[in-house]
Design an enzyme around this catalytic site. Structure first.
Site, PDB file in Angstrom:
ATOM      1  N   HIS A  10      40.573  81.900  37.035  1.00 19.96           N
ATOM      2  CA  HIS A  10      39.423  81.019  37.250  1.00 19.96           C
ATOM      3  C   HIS A  10      39.360  79.902  36.210  1.00 19.96           C
ATOM      4  O   HIS A  10      40.002  79.972  35.146  1.00 19.96           O
ATOM      5  CB  HIS A  10      38.123  81.828  37.213  1.00 19.96           C
ATOM      6  CG  HIS A  10      37.872  82.490  35.885  1.00 19.96           C
ATOM      7  ND1 HIS A  10      37.397  81.807  34.778  1.00 19.96           N
ATOM      8  CD2 HIS A  10      38.029  83.778  35.487  1.00 19.96           C
ATOM      9  CE1 HIS A  10      37.269  82.630  33.765  1.00 19.96           C
ATOM     10  NE2 HIS A  10      37.650  83.840  34.158  1.00 19.96           N
ATOM     11  N   GLU A  87      37.180  91.245  36.483  1.00 19.90           N
ATOM     12  CA  GLU A  87      37.637  91.470  35.115  1.00 19.90           C
ATOM     13  C   GLU A  87      37.348  92.914  34.719  1.00 19.90           C
ATOM     14  O   GLU A  87      36.572  93.619  35.374  1.00 19.90           O
ATOM     15  CB  GLU A  87      36.888  90.496  34.186  1.00 19.90           C
ATOM     16  CG  GLU A  87      37.261  90.540  32.723  1.00 19.90           C
ATOM     17  CD  GLU A  87      38.726  90.276  32.473  1.00 19.90           C
ATOM     18  OE1 GLU A  87      39.508  91.257  32.542  1.00 19.90           O
ATOM     19  OE2 GLU A  87      39.089  89.117  32.204  1.00 19.90           O
TER      20      GLU A  87
END
Length: 211
Positions: A10, A87
């Site tokens: 990202h 994550e």
């Protein structure tokens, strides 16, 4: 049949810039991150990127999903969201600085005990297995296709370890930069192969690593 993956980190967030552990906190892209996603989109839409993308998949955290939405808009493909590509969950440590909790360089590995987990978080071993299972499931679901995945530094770290057959506690030697492009494949025998790694053709300058 071989399934190809383009795995992209990202864009930058304010917590990346401040070197804070994000984990499952749903932090938005900052201005730099939005610009990075736009630059990535221009590259993916250009003749310089020649791969045909069949499917789009993203972590459901918005720093990844917003990067996916911006960078892939020219294809008009639906984006499959999944919490399995988030994550690593750092639990009570989320929001703290890397250095203050003992992760000055690589917050995705605990070099003392891979089975230790922060309160409310995941151990490195559990996180590692979650990531590998996710890609194996995607391989079965999209066999023989080319899939672009938008995820996180920790996810990319675990894939890198699998591809290079490295232990979970071994220091990483390569940075994982925002919006970097990582190409690997999984064949029908379940063998993982690295194709190209850490590419940033769309950015004029490389930013400091900020997992």
């Amino acid at each position: 049949m071989t399934t190809h993956f383009y795995l992209i980190r990202h864009g930058e967030t304010s917590w990346n810039a401040e070197k804070k552990l994000q984990g499952w906190q749903d932090i938005a892209l900052n201005e730099t991150g939005l610009q990075q996603a736009e630059q990535l989109q221009h590259y993916l839409a250009s003749e310089a990127f020649s791969a045909r993308i069949d499917r789009l998949v993203s972590s459901d955290l918005r720093r990844a999903s917003d990067t996916a939405r911006i960078a892939s808009r020219h294809w008009g493909l639906p984006i499959e969201m999944t919490d399995q590509l988030r994550e690593r969950g750092f639990g009570e440590l989320e929001g703290q600085s890397w250095a203050s909790v003992g992760y000055p360089d690589q917050p995705n590995a605990d070099h003392t005990d891979i089975d230790a987990s922060p309160q409310g978080g995941e151990s490195v071993r559990v996180f590692h297995q979650r990531v590998l299972n996710s890609f194996e499931e995607l391989t079965a679901k999209h066999s023989g296709l080319t899939v672009m995945v938008f995820a996180h530094g920790g996810v990319i770290d675990q894939v890198w370890r699998k591809l290079n057959q490295l232990s979970l506690w071994e220091p990483r030697t390569q940075s994982i930069l925002n919006t970097s492009i990582n190409h690997f494949s999984i064949d029908q025998q379940g063998v993982w192969n690295i194709e190209n790694w850490g590419q940033l053709p769309h950015l004029s300058t490389a930013l400091d690593e900020a997992p």
